[in-house]
Design a protein around this motif. Structure first.
Motif, PDB file in Angstrom:
ATOM      1  N   LEU A  63       0.813  -1.217   0.000  1.00  0.00           N
ATOM      2  CA  LEU A  63       0.000   0.000   0.000  1.00  0.00           C
ATOM      3  C   LEU A  63       0.848   1.270   0.000  1.00  0.00           C
ATOM      4  N   GLY A  64       2.150   1.094  -0.040  1.00  0.00           N
ATOM      5  CA  GLY A  64       3.033   2.257  -0.033  1.00  0.00           C
ATOM      6  C   GLY A  64       3.216   2.872   1.335  1.00  0.00           C
ATOM      7  N   GLN A  65       2.851   2.159   2.380  1.00  0.00           N
ATOM      8  CA  GLN A  65       2.973   2.665   3.746  1.00  0.00           C
ATOM      9  C   GLN A  65       4.283   2.156   4.363  1.00  0.00           C
ATOM     10  N   THR A  66       5.385   2.683   3.875  1.00  0.00           N
ATOM     11  CA  THR A  66       6.684   2.145   4.261  1.00  0.00           C
ATOM     12  C   THR A  66       7.000   2.353   5.732  1.00  0.00           C
ATOM     13  N   ASP A  67       6.700   3.521   6.254  1.00  0.00           N
ATOM     14  CA  ASP A  67       6.960   3.767   7.679  1.00  0.00           C
ATOM     15  C   ASP A  67       6.162   2.817   8.573  1.00  0.00           C
ATOM     16  N   ARG A  68       4.906   2.592   8.211  1.00  0.00           N
ATOM     17  CA  ARG A  68       4.080   1.691   9.003  1.00  0.00           C
ATOM     18  C   ARG A  68       4.511   0.235   8.812  1.00  0.00           C
ATOM     19  N   ALA A  69       5.097  -0.042   7.649  1.00  0.00           N
ATOM     20  CA  ALA A  69       5.646  -1.381   7.418  1.00  0.00           C
ATOM     21  C   ALA A  69       6.768  -1.674   8.411  1.00  0.00           C
ATOM     22  N   LEU A  70       7.587  -0.655   8.686  1.00  0.00           N
ATOM     23  CA  LEU A  70       8.657  -0.818   9.668  1.00  0.00           C
ATOM     24  C   LEU A  70       8.072  -0.974  11.070  1.00  0.00           C
ATOM     25  N   GLN A  71       7.002  -0.248  11.362  1.00  0.00           N
ATOM     26  CA  GLN A  71       6.365  -0.346  12.678  1.00  0.00           C
ATOM     27  C   GLN A  71       5.816  -1.756  12.930  1.00  0.00           C
ATOM     28  N   GLU A  72       5.313  -2.398  11.896  1.00  0.00           N
ATOM     29  CA  GLU A  72       4.795  -3.764  12.056  1.00  0.00           C
ATOM     30  C   GLU A  72       5.886  -4.728  12.534  1.00  0.00           C
ATOM     31  N   LEU A  73       7.134  -4.387  12.222  1.00  0.00           N
ATOM     32  CA  LEU A  73       8.251  -5.262  12.582  1.00  0.00           C
ATOM     33  C   LEU A  73       8.876  -4.890  13.920  1.00  0.00           C
ATOM     34  N   GLU A  74       8.354  -3.868  14.562  1.00  0.00           N
ATOM     35  CA  GLU A  74       8.875  -3.460  15.867  1.00  0.00           C
ATOM     36  C   GLU A  74       8.245  -4.331  16.944  1.00  0.00           C
ATOM     37  N   ILE A  75       8.729  -5.535  17.052  1.00  0.00           N
ATOM     38  CA  ILE A  75       8.186  -6.493  18.013  1.00  0.00           C
ATOM     39  C   ILE A  75       9.323  -6.980  18.909  1.00  0.00           C
ATOM     40  N   PRO A  76       9.003  -7.474  20.103  1.00  0.00           N
ATOM     41  CA  PRO A  76      10.063  -7.903  21.033  1.00  0.00           C
ATOM     42  C   PRO A  76      10.966  -8.986  20.467  1.00  0.00           C
ATOM     43  N   GLU A  77      10.443  -9.784  19.542  1.00  0.00           N
ATOM     44  CA  GLU A  77      11.239 -10.882  18.987  1.00  0.00           C
ATOM     45  C   GLU A  77      12.348 -10.404  18.056  1.00  0.00           C
ATOM     46  N   ALA A  78      12.331  -9.122  17.690  1.00  0.00           N
ATOM     47  CA  ALA A  78      13.362  -8.577  16.800  1.00  0.00           C
ATOM     48  C   ALA A  78      14.612  -8.217  17.597  1.00  0.00           C
ATOM     49  N   ASP A  79      15.179  -9.195  18.260  1.00  0.00           N
ATOM     50  CA  ASP A  79      16.372  -8.992  19.080  1.00  0.00           C
ATOM     51  C   ASP A  79      17.597  -9.335  18.234  1.00  0.00           C
ATOM     52  N   PRO A  80      18.402  -8.327  17.879  1.00  0.00           N
ATOM     53  CA  PRO A  80      19.531  -8.589  16.983  1.00  0.00           C
ATOM     54  C   PRO A  80      20.639  -9.424  17.607  1.00  0.00           C
ATOM     55  N   ASP A  81      20.617  -9.582  18.919  1.00  0.00           N
ATOM     56  CA  ASP A  81      21.682 -10.301  19.597  1.00  0.00           C
ATOM     57  C   ASP A  81      21.339 -11.751  19.911  1.00  0.00           C
ATOM     58  N   ARG A  82      20.159 -12.177  19.536  1.00  0.00           N
ATOM     59  CA  ARG A  82      19.752 -13.556  19.783  1.00  0.00           C
ATOM     60  C   ARG A  82      19.152 -14.141  18.504  1.00  0.00           C
ATOM     61  N   ALA A  83      19.386 -15.438  18.308  1.00  0.00           N
ATOM     62  CA  ALA A  83      18.917 -16.095  17.084  1.00  0.00           C
ATOM     63  C   ALA A  83      17.933 -17.197  17.424  1.00  0.00           C
ATOM     64  N   PHE A  84      16.753 -17.084  16.856  1.00  0.00           N
ATOM     65  CA  PHE A  84      15.735 -18.122  16.969  1.00  0.00           C
ATOM     66  C   PHE A  84      15.371 -18.577  15.558  1.00  0.00           C
ATOM     67  N   GLU A  85      14.489 -19.551  15.469  1.00  0.00           N
ATOM     68  CA  GLU A  85      14.158 -20.095  14.149  1.00  0.00           C
ATOM     69  C   GLU A  85      13.542 -19.044  13.229  1.00  0.00           C
ATOM     70  N   TRP A  86      12.910 -18.050  13.822  1.00  0.00           N
ATOM     71  CA  TRP A  86      12.256 -17.011  13.016  1.00  0.00           C
ATOM     72  C   TRP A  86      13.162 -15.808  12.739  1.00  0.00           C
ATOM     73  N   SER A  87      14.317 -15.751  13.388  1.00  0.00           N
ATOM     74  CA  SER A  87      15.160 -14.550  13.314  1.00  0.00           C
ATOM     75  C   SER A  87      15.659 -14.213  11.910  1.00  0.00           C
ATOM     76  N   PRO A  88      16.184 -15.164  11.133  1.00  0.00           N
ATOM     77  CA  PRO A  88      16.681 -14.790   9.806  1.00  0.00           C
ATOM     78  C   PRO A  88      15.624 -14.114   8.934  1.00  0.00           C
ATOM     79  N   ALA A  89      14.410 -14.668   8.914  1.00  0.00           N
ATOM     80  CA  ALA A  89      13.348 -14.079   8.086  1.00  0.00           C
ATOM     81  C   ALA A  89      12.935 -12.712   8.611  1.00  0.00           C
ATOM     82  N   LEU A  90      12.857 -12.578   9.931  1.00  0.00           N
ATOM     83  CA  LEU A  90      12.464 -11.305  10.526  1.00  0.00           C
ATOM     84  C   LEU A  90      13.507 -10.228  10.259  1.00  0.00           C
TER      85      LEU A  90
END
Length: 227
Positions: free
Chosen positions: A78-105
């Motif tokens: 929809l061209g909502q790039t800023d809100r697209a980034l907000q959707e990814l602002e979740i606790p699981e987005a921890d750059p220092d830890r790797a889980f099965e979902w981390s590479p895709a996230l």
């Protein structure tokens, strides 16, 4: 069928089967695929509605992360790039830890940052995605796993029969003959000593036969004379 349809890009079929599965089971575990399939048929608005209609706290962590990635994609559509980034602002987005979902996230975050023109940050998150993937592979033992290639050779006999398992074509003999021919069971390399010793010279063999015949004749003559 739903997952296969999704994998091959038949999003309409995937949606129909996913909704059937959801209605029968009452499970939201496939919600990320539903959201992404709505995107696939060109309905990002409907995709966002599907994602917002569920309490995310009731979802398992992997499903919640996948849903965030799908919702972010719908925002990008929809061209909502800023809100697209907000959707990814979740606790699981921890750059220092790797889980099965981390590479895709991490990779999804890198893609959005690139869309925003924040190339340095995008490169950093892409690097983190690669590190996470390598760490997960190492933890699972994939990095040290050997790959063994087995080649299957088919041998065809005179009658068209194939013996694949043993790699050997059996030699058939007459049922009345209990003894195999010498050529079938003996190889020259299996005989001890040099090849010359294995088989006598033909000339020597002929001489031996002639000498034996002469001795036999002489013995008969002597026997006749004594009679």
């Amino acid at each position: 069928m739903a997952i296969t349809a999704y994998a091959v890009g038949d999003f309409a079929l995937a949606l129909r089967e996913l909704r059937t599965h959801r209605r029968i089971t009452g499970s939201d575990e496939q919600l990320p695929l539903i959201v992404d399939s709505e995107r696939g048929v060109g309905r990002p608005d409907r995709a966002l509605e599907e994602g917002r209609a569920v309490d995310r706290s009731t979802l398992s962590v992997p499903v919640r992360v996948q849903l965030a990635i799908a919702m972010s994609g719908a925002r990008l559509d929809l061209g909502q790039t800023d809100r697209a980034l907000q959707e990814l602002e979740i606790p699981e987005a921890d750059p220092d830890r790797a889980f099965e979902w981390s590479p895709a996230l991490f990779a999804a975050r890198a893609a959005v940052l690139e869309e925003l023109g924040r190339d340095d940050e995008a490169a950093e998150w892409e690097r983190r995605a690669e590190i996470a993937a390598e760490a997960l592979d190492a933890a699972a033992g994939v990095a040290d796993r050997e790959v063994i290639v087995v080649e299957e050779i088919e041998l065809i006999d005179d009658e068209g029969g194939v013996d694949v398992a043993s790699g050997v074509i059996p030699v058939e003999h007459d049922d009345d003959d209990d003894t195999a021919e010498l050529d079938d069971v003996v190889d020259a390399s299996d005989v001890d000593g040099p090849a010359d010793a294995a088989a006598p010279d033909s000339a020597d063999a002929s001489a031996s036969v002639e000498a034996s015949a002469e001795n036999h004749t002489s013995a008969e003559d002597e026997a006749g004379g004594s009679r």
